[in-house]
Design a protein around this motif. Structure first.
Motif, PDB file in Angstrom:
ATOM      1  N   ALA A  10       0.858  -1.188   0.000  1.00 26.96           N
ATOM      2  CA  ALA A  10       0.000   0.000   0.000  1.00 26.96           C
ATOM      3  C   ALA A  10       0.890   1.233   0.000  1.00 26.96           C
ATOM      4  O   ALA A  10       1.782   1.362   0.848  1.00 26.96           O
ATOM      5  CB  ALA A  10      -0.906   0.002   1.223  1.00 26.96           C
ATOM      6  N   VAL A  11       0.665   2.133  -0.963  1.00 20.24           N
ATOM      7  CA  VAL A  11       1.463   3.354  -1.076  1.00 20.24           C
ATOM      8  C   VAL A  11       0.592   4.534  -0.646  1.00 20.24           C
ATOM      9  O   VAL A  11      -0.406   4.853  -1.300  1.00 20.24           O
ATOM     10  CB  VAL A  11       1.975   3.557  -2.513  1.00 20.24           C
ATOM     11  N   ASP A  16      -1.044   8.270   9.000  1.00 14.42           N
ATOM     12  CA  ASP A  16      -2.488   8.162   9.305  1.00 14.42           C
ATOM     13  C   ASP A  16      -3.313   7.775   8.084  1.00 14.42           C
ATOM     14  O   ASP A  16      -4.403   7.229   8.212  1.00 14.42           O
ATOM     15  CB  ASP A  16      -3.097   9.355  10.048  1.00 14.42           C
ATOM     16  N   ASP A  17      -2.808   8.051   6.848  1.00 13.53           N
ATOM     17  CA  ASP A  17      -3.549   7.653   5.652  1.00 13.53           C
ATOM     18  C   ASP A  17      -3.699   6.133   5.563  1.00 13.53           C
ATOM     19  O   ASP A  17      -4.696   5.632   5.036  1.00 13.53           O
ATOM     20  CB  ASP A  17      -2.862   8.166   4.386  1.00 13.53           C
ATOM     21  N   HIS A 145      -1.293  13.183  -2.172  1.00 13.85           N
ATOM     22  CA  HIS A 145      -2.012  11.986  -2.616  1.00 13.85           C
ATOM     23  C   HIS A 145      -1.909  11.845  -4.137  1.00 13.85           C
ATOM     24  O   HIS A 145      -1.713  10.739  -4.657  1.00 13.85           O
ATOM     25  CB  HIS A 145      -3.482  12.061  -2.195  1.00 13.85           C
ATOM     26  N   ILE A 146      -2.048  12.967  -4.826  1.00 17.53           N
ATOM     27  CA  ILE A 146      -1.909  12.945  -6.285  1.00 17.53           C
ATOM     28  C   ILE A 146      -0.505  12.482  -6.670  1.00 17.53           C
ATOM     29  O   ILE A 146      -0.318  11.659  -7.571  1.00 17.53           O
ATOM     30  CB  ILE A 146      -2.210  14.338  -6.871  1.00 17.53           C
ATOM     31  N   LEU A 227      -6.117   4.399  13.833  1.00 11.93           N
ATOM     32  CA  LEU A 227      -6.370   5.836  13.687  1.00 11.93           C
ATOM     33  C   LEU A 227      -6.103   6.566  14.998  1.00 11.93           C
ATOM     34  O   LEU A 227      -5.502   7.640  15.019  1.00 11.93           O
ATOM     35  CB  LEU A 227      -7.818   6.066  13.255  1.00 11.93           C
ATOM     36  N   ALA A 228      -6.538   5.964  16.098  1.00 13.13           N
ATOM     37  CA  ALA A 228      -6.350   6.593  17.408  1.00 13.13           C
ATOM     38  C   ALA A 228      -4.874   6.709  17.777  1.00 13.13           C
ATOM     39  O   ALA A 228      -4.493   7.583  18.574  1.00 13.13           O
ATOM     40  CB  ALA A 228      -7.101   5.800  18.475  1.00 13.13           C
TER      41      ALA A 228
END
Length: 277
Positions: A10-11, A16-17, A145-146, A227-228
């Motif tokens: 996963a890139v 947090d993403d 992100h782009i 996330l936390a």
């Protein structure tokens, strides 16, 4: 046949993403014995500092924020049981239109070929069977992100690897439900700007255009906890306000568009590794 484990890469753009869009699949596939590789492209230095101090405000120290977020990212990966974490460590570019977009050395200012070459080396090393990143618009238009999308697709062209490739997305039905929940929790939230509300409505895809629906309900608690782990950014992570039960109801399904495939697996599918096992 080979002894090499099935591998998901996963890139993502920032610390947090990884938890927001792919926390469920990272946790699920790790539990299934699949190697999970997370590549985080930036240092997150345009995030909030201690006490919620904002970028550009007095007391915001980008280097200290980057170090804090590195530690939070490591904690998130521990929760999600990520096998391998790789940091490209480019400077966070901030939101579209921020002065930090133009900072030399920022991810947005980095030539795509440079970032892609570094990522291609990681791809050759890990030989992923599945690669996940964002669509051309970075899901919602964030420059980093782009850029993560751009270097991922360019890196794939630099290698001879043929993984299944997916872009994260959200079904319009879920975005509608998300909007309802935001309004439900909106007593302490500012009224959304009409332009922002219109942009939110455009995020994602019609349900029938989504190729891949992965049920990660059983891992929603891990996703919430990941996330936390990014506690310094809690003010910006709306999902944490829901509590685990509501979070699991909304975020238990992770959705993708399959853009490259050599397996011939039928779509819609419910497994990123359909056709590979």
């Amino acid at each position: 046949m080979t002894d090499r484990p099935l591998t998901l890469m996963a890139v993502h753009a920032h610390p947090d993403d990884e938890a927001t869009g792919t926390g469920g699949v990272l946790a699920r596939y790790a539990a299934e014995g699949i190697r999970t590789v997370l590549v985080t492209c930036t240092d997150g230095s345009c995030g909030d500092g201690p006490g919620g101090v904002k970028p550009g405000d007095p007391g915001h120290d980008p280097a200290a924020v980057a170090e804090m977020r590195r530690q939070e990212l490591a904690a998130s990966c521990e929760v999600l049981k990520v096998s391998d974490l790789e940091l490209l460590d480019y400077a966070d570019s901030g939101m579209m239109g921020w002065p930090s977009n133009d900072t030399p050395g920022s991810f947005w200012q980095t030539p795509v070929e440079e970032g892609a070459a570094r990522l291609a080396e990681l791809m050759r090393h890990y030989q992923p069977d599945v690669v996940v990143t964002y669509d051309e618009n970075g899901f919602y238009g964030h420059p980093d992100h782009i850029q993560a999308h751009r270097i991922t697709m360019a890196a794939l062209e630099m290698t001879e690897l043929t993984p299944k490739v997916y872009w994260t997305t959200a079904p319009h039905s879920m975005m509608q439900r998300f909007g309802e929940i935001m309004r439900e929790f909106g007593a302490d939230m500012p009224e959304p700007d009409p332009e922002e509300a219109a942009a939110l409505a455009e995020i994602g895809l019609p349900d029938d255009e989504i190729t891949t629906w992965v049920d990660t309900t059983g891992f929603s608690d891990q996703k919430f906890d990941a996330l936390a782990a990014h506690a310094s950014q809690g003010e910006n992570i709306f999902f944490l306000r829901m509590g685990k039960e509501r979070f699991g109801e909304l975020m238990g399904m992770e959705t993708f568009v399959r853009v490259r495939d050599t397996t011939g697996a039928a779509v819609p599918e419910n497994d990123l590794f359909a056709g590979l096992r």
